[in-house]
Design a protein around this motif. Structure first.
Motif, PDB file in Angstrom:
ATOM      1  N   GLU A 147      52.207  48.428  52.341  1.00  0.00           N
ATOM      2  CA  GLU A 147      53.220  47.492  51.840  1.00  0.00           C
ATOM      3  C   GLU A 147      52.662  46.651  50.702  1.00  0.00           C
ATOM      4  OE1 GLU A 147      54.484  45.217  55.170  1.00  0.00           O
ATOM      5  OE2 GLU A 147      55.603  46.853  56.112  1.00  0.00           O
ATOM      6  N   ASN A 148      51.426  46.205  50.838  1.00  0.00           N
ATOM      7  CA  ASN A 148      50.811  45.378  49.798  1.00  0.00           C
ATOM      8  C   ASN A 148      50.575  46.162  48.513  1.00  0.00           C
ATOM      9  OD1 ASN A 148      50.766  43.134  51.469  1.00  0.00           O
ATOM     10  ND2 ASN A 148      48.680  43.495  52.185  1.00  0.00           N
ATOM     11  N   ALA A 149      50.320  47.460  48.650  1.00  0.00           N
ATOM     12  CA  ALA A 149      50.061  48.293  47.471  1.00  0.00           C
ATOM     13  C   ALA A 149      51.316  48.519  46.633  1.00  0.00           C
ATOM     14  CB  ALA A 149      49.475  49.634  47.900  1.00  0.00           C
ATOM     15  N   PHE A 150      52.486  48.378  47.265  1.00  0.00           N
ATOM     16  CA  PHE A 150      53.742  48.671  46.572  1.00  0.00           C
ATOM     17  C   PHE A 150      54.608  47.437  46.319  1.00  0.00           C
ATOM     18  CE2 PHE A 150      52.605  52.853  48.095  1.00  0.00           C
ATOM     19  CZ  PHE A 150      53.140  53.728  47.170  1.00  0.00           C
ATOM     20  N   LYS A 151      54.272  46.294  46.945  1.00  0.00           N
ATOM     21  CA  LYS A 151      55.208  45.172  46.902  1.00  0.00           C
ATOM     22  C   LYS A 151      55.283  44.488  45.544  1.00  0.00           C
ATOM     23  CE  LYS A 151      52.133  41.484  48.619  1.00  0.00           C
ATOM     24  NZ  LYS A 151      51.908  40.524  49.727  1.00  0.00           N
ATOM     25  N   ASN A 152      54.201  44.570  44.751  1.00  0.00           N
ATOM     26  CA  ASN A 152      54.193  43.939  43.436  1.00  0.00           C
ATOM     27  C   ASN A 152      54.602  44.970  42.379  1.00  0.00           C
ATOM     28  OD1 ASN A 152      53.752  42.616  41.034  1.00  0.00           O
ATOM     29  ND2 ASN A 152      51.666  41.954  41.533  1.00  0.00           N
ATOM     30  N   PRO A 153      55.805  44.847  41.801  1.00  0.00           N
ATOM     31  CA  PRO A 153      56.270  45.835  40.811  1.00  0.00           C
ATOM     32  C   PRO A 153      55.341  45.970  39.616  1.00  0.00           C
ATOM     33  CG  PRO A 153      58.063  44.384  41.506  1.00  0.00           C
ATOM     34  CD  PRO A 153      56.795  43.796  42.048  1.00  0.00           C
ATOM     35  N   GLU A 154      54.617  44.897  39.278  1.00  0.00           N
ATOM     36  CA  GLU A 154      53.739  44.941  38.112  1.00  0.00           C
ATOM     37  C   GLU A 154      52.546  45.874  38.313  1.00  0.00           C
ATOM     38  OE1 GLU A 154      52.610  40.999  37.072  1.00  0.00           O
ATOM     39  OE2 GLU A 154      54.652  40.379  36.521  1.00  0.00           O
ATOM     40  N   ASN A 388      26.408  49.804  42.510  1.00  0.00           N
ATOM     41  CA  ASN A 388      26.038  48.423  42.180  1.00  0.00           C
ATOM     42  C   ASN A 388      26.945  47.404  42.857  1.00  0.00           C
ATOM     43  OD1 ASN A 388      28.405  48.724  40.777  1.00  0.00           O
ATOM     44  ND2 ASN A 388      27.668  47.819  38.865  1.00  0.00           N
ATOM     45  N   GLY A 389      27.805  47.885  43.787  1.00  0.00           N
ATOM     46  CA  GLY A 389      28.686  46.970  44.497  1.00  0.00           C
ATOM     47  C   GLY A 389      29.840  46.463  43.673  1.00  0.00           C
ATOM     48  N   LYS A 390      30.338  47.293  42.772  1.00  0.00           N
ATOM     49  CA  LYS A 390      31.501  46.896  41.973  1.00  0.00           C
ATOM     50  C   LYS A 390      32.663  46.496  42.878  1.00  0.00           C
ATOM     51  CE  LYS A 390      33.837  50.082  39.686  1.00  0.00           C
ATOM     52  NZ  LYS A 390      34.294  51.014  38.616  1.00  0.00           N
ATOM     53  N   TYR A 391      32.804  47.206  43.992  1.00  0.00           N
ATOM     54  CA  TYR A 391      33.761  46.828  45.037  1.00  0.00           C
ATOM     55  C   TYR A 391      32.941  46.213  46.173  1.00  0.00           C
ATOM     56  CZ  TYR A 391      36.343  50.347  42.362  1.00  0.00           C
ATOM     57  OH  TYR A 391      36.905  51.077  41.352  1.00  0.00           O
ATOM     58  N   THR A 428      42.755  46.061  38.628  1.00  0.00           N
ATOM     59  CA  THR A 428      41.459  45.414  38.489  1.00  0.00           C
ATOM     60  C   THR A 428      40.541  45.880  39.624  1.00  0.00           C
ATOM     61  OG1 THR A 428      42.059  43.513  39.860  1.00  0.00           O
ATOM     62  CG2 THR A 428      42.558  43.385  37.486  1.00  0.00           C
ATOM     63  N   ASP A 429      39.245  45.670  39.437  1.00  0.00           N
ATOM     64  CA  ASP A 429      38.299  45.988  40.510  1.00  0.00           C
ATOM     65  C   ASP A 429      38.648  45.197  41.766  1.00  0.00           C
ATOM     66  OD1 ASP A 429      36.993  47.645  38.759  1.00  0.00           O
ATOM     67  OD2 ASP A 429      35.369  46.248  38.316  1.00  0.00           O
ATOM     68  N   GLU A 430      39.088  43.969  41.586  1.00  0.00           N
ATOM     69  CA  GLU A 430      39.454  43.131  42.731  1.00  0.00           C
ATOM     70  C   GLU A 430      40.654  43.717  43.477  1.00  0.00           C
ATOM     71  OE1 GLU A 430      40.750  38.482  43.717  1.00  0.00           O
ATOM     72  OE2 GLU A 430      40.354  39.123  41.655  1.00  0.00           O
ATOM     73  N   GLN A 431      41.631  44.226  42.738  1.00  0.00           N
ATOM     74  CA  GLN A 431      42.804  44.817  43.387  1.00  0.00           C
ATOM     75  C   GLN A 431      42.428  46.066  44.176  1.00  0.00           C
ATOM     76  OE1 GLN A 431      45.137  45.028  39.735  1.00  0.00           O
ATOM     77  NE2 GLN A 431      46.672  43.657  40.606  1.00  0.00           N
ATOM     78  N   PHE A 432      41.595  46.915  43.576  1.00  0.00           N
ATOM     79  CA  PHE A 432      41.161  48.101  44.305  1.00  0.00           C
ATOM     80  C   PHE A 432      40.297  47.734  45.499  1.00  0.00           C
ATOM     81  CE2 PHE A 432      41.955  50.893  40.447  1.00  0.00           C
ATOM     82  CZ  PHE A 432      42.935  51.649  41.069  1.00  0.00           C
ATOM     83  N   ASN A 433      39.459  46.724  45.346  1.00  0.00           N
ATOM     84  CA  ASN A 433      38.624  46.274  46.454  1.00  0.00           C
ATOM     85  C   ASN A 433      39.489  45.818  47.628  1.00  0.00           C
ATOM     86  OD1 ASN A 433      35.797  45.232  47.426  1.00  0.00           O
ATOM     87  ND2 ASN A 433      37.166  43.488  47.678  1.00  0.00           N
ATOM     88  N   THR A 434      40.547  45.068  47.315  1.00  0.00           N
ATOM     89  CA  THR A 434      41.454  44.577  48.356  1.00  0.00           C
ATOM     90  C   THR A 434      42.183  45.731  49.046  1.00  0.00           C
ATOM     91  OG1 THR A 434      41.791  42.475  47.213  1.00  0.00           O
ATOM     92  CG2 THR A 434      43.457  43.125  48.811  1.00  0.00           C
ATOM     93  N   LEU A 435      42.681  46.687  48.259  1.00  0.00           N
ATOM     94  CA  LEU A 435      43.378  47.838  48.829  1.00  0.00           C
ATOM     95  C   LEU A 435      42.474  48.601  49.786  1.00  0.00           C
ATOM     96  CD1 LEU A 435      45.661  49.969  48.952  1.00  0.00           C
ATOM     97  CD2 LEU A 435      44.625  51.030  46.931  1.00  0.00           C
ATOM     98  N   LEU A 436      41.278  48.921  49.336  1.00  0.00           N
ATOM     99  CA  LEU A 436      40.370  49.713  50.166  1.00  0.00           C
ATOM    100  C   LEU A 436      39.910  48.931  51.382  1.00  0.00           C
ATOM    101  CD1 LEU A 436      38.264  51.304  47.289  1.00  0.00           C
ATOM    102  CD2 LEU A 436      39.970  52.461  48.700  1.00  0.00           C
TER     103      LEU A 436
END
Length: 444
Positions: A147-154, A388-391, A428-436
């Motif tokens: 749900e979080n991956a799809f809820k933001n249309p942007e 290097n811990g990008k995520y 962003t790296d932060e968005q992918f980090n949150t998703l994973l």
């Protein structure tokens, strides 16, 4: 009155100057638009209006107008009627931008496909999916991640698929897309190219220390010759500009060149191999040209990816597109369904084994996921890394297949996970980090 005339004159000069300096860009804009439209309509079977309203709703590209012709399976685009470009589709080869050399293009030779009968469910076949509920998965938490991956249309996510223990545990698509919709992987295609070299190595037909330019005079003064390893790791030392927002090496190659394998090959040597790391789509297409040289005929070259990889693991939806010279554009142009992209990730998660058959060596996974010198731990051999811990919240053993606009296949061996995300906007790296992180939390 004189002041008004002066202002109008200045404005006119400004318009003329803007047109003069931006006119060459029109070639790229209409080239991108016509190629995108032709591929999306004839490969992905999508509606032109949807493509214009979504895929082409981006800076400069949105200025283009496109027309589709079903008579010759083509798309033509222009910018306010200026600089028209045409892309023509041929089944088996995809869509190709035409130019004055188009009449010489040979559409007669197409790859043979080697599709097996679908009697098994995903991933080893296309006969549905297993509906077994895994005891160690919290499906409620997983649903929140989706749900979080799809809820933001942007964020413009188009599909998200999660595989755990070789089984799909979550899958979702936006309206207009489904499990059967082919999606352009953009630079995810680069990892397909690397895998073809892994197959050659496993068959003992190629060594990573092979020096493809050993006989070229301009390379003889190099202390260390460029090898396949250097090319796969983007550290050849050949000059290259990878900038998609201007007329650069990569845009000239993708939208103007007839033979995309020579763009990088002809560039100047600016450093010795391994001294610099420089991401280059030209390098990947150069590798596609070197790959072609390994076969006696063009037909064998066209068949190889499908026979030894794509159709062998049931990625039957995948289409690799070629340039005007018949070379696979392995920097950018592979199309496949989300499920088939996931199969590619699973092949790596299973270390080259596919339903009892070895596709490439076990050590190849270690090779592509080993950090490349001077890449700051983010790049291996045509794969991206988390060394290097990008995520920061994700295991360091993650490695991934990355493409423009946020196309991703994440492979996380320690969690037995493959995650595929496709979309129209880079995250962003932060968005992918949150998703994973949210997906991993759903697995006990």
């Amino acid at each position: 009155m004189k002041k008004i005339k002066l202002l109008l004159g200045i404005a006119l000069v400004g318009i003329i100057a803007a047109a003069y300096f931006n006119y060459p860009k029109l070639n790229l804009i209409s080239g991108y638009a016509s190629k995108s439209m032709a591929s999306s309509v004839f490969i992905a079977e999508r509606e032109p209006v949807d493509i214009m309203l979504n895929d082409h709703e981006m800076p400069l590209i949105k200025l283009s107008d496109c027309e589709i012709s079903t008579e010759d399976n083509s798309a033509t685009a222009s910018v306010y009627g200026l600089m028209p470009r045409k892309a023509v589709y041929k089944e088996g080869l995809g869509a190709v931008l035409t130019n004055e050399e188009f009449s010489e293009h040979n559409f007669d030779i197409v790859p043979n496909r080697f599709k097996l009968q679908d009697t098994l469910p995903f991933p080893f076949g296309n006969n549905g999916i297993k509906d077994t509920v895994l005891a160690n998965v919290d499906y409620d938490k997983l649903e929140v991640a989706f749900e979080n991956a799809f809820k933001n249309p942007e964020q413009r996510t188009r599909s998200l698929l999660v595989v755990h223990k070789n089984q799909i545990i979550g899958e979702k698509y936006i309206r207009g897309f489904s499990k059967d919709t082919k999606i352009l992987g953009w630079s995810m295609t680069k990892s397909i190219l690397a895998t073809l070299y892994g197959i050659l190595e496993y068959k003992d037909d190629m060594k990573m220390d092979y020096k493809p330019f050993a006989d070229e005079i301009r390379m003889k003064n190099l202390k260390n010759h460029i090898t396949i390893d250097h090319l796969l790791r983007m550290q050849s030392g050949l000059e290259w500009e990878e900038n998609y927002f201007k007329i650069s090496d990569v845009t000239r190659m993708l939208f103007l060149a007839s033979d995309m394998t020579v763009a990088q090959r002809n560039k100047n040597v600016i450093a010795a191999p391994t001294e610099v790391w420089n991401y280059s789509s030209g390098t990947t297409n150069l590798l596609s040209g070197i790959l072609r040289e390994q076969f006696a005929t063009h037909q064998e070259y066209l068949d190889f990816p499908y026979k030894e990889l794509i159709d062998k693991i049931g990625m039957n939806s995948m289409v690799l597109e070629t340039d005007l010279s018949g070379n696979y554009v392995l920097s950018s142009y592979a199309w496949a369904t989300t499920r088939d992209w996931a199969k590619f990730g699973l092949l790596y998660l299973n270390k080259g084994m596919w339903n009892g058959e070895r596709i490439f060596s076990n050590s190849w996974v270690d090779y592509v996921s080993k950090p490349t010198e001077n890449s700051d731990g983010v790049y291996g051999a045509h794969f991206w890394l988390n060394a290097n811990g990008k995520y920061p919240d994700i295991p360091r053993d993650l490695y991934s297949v990355n493409g423009f606009q946020g196309q991703r296949i994440f492979i996380i061996p320690s969690k037995d996970l493959v995650v595929v995300r496709t979309g129209l906007e880079e995250q962003t790296d932060e968005q992918f980090n949150t998703l994973l992180k949210e997906i991993i939390r759903s697995i006990r």
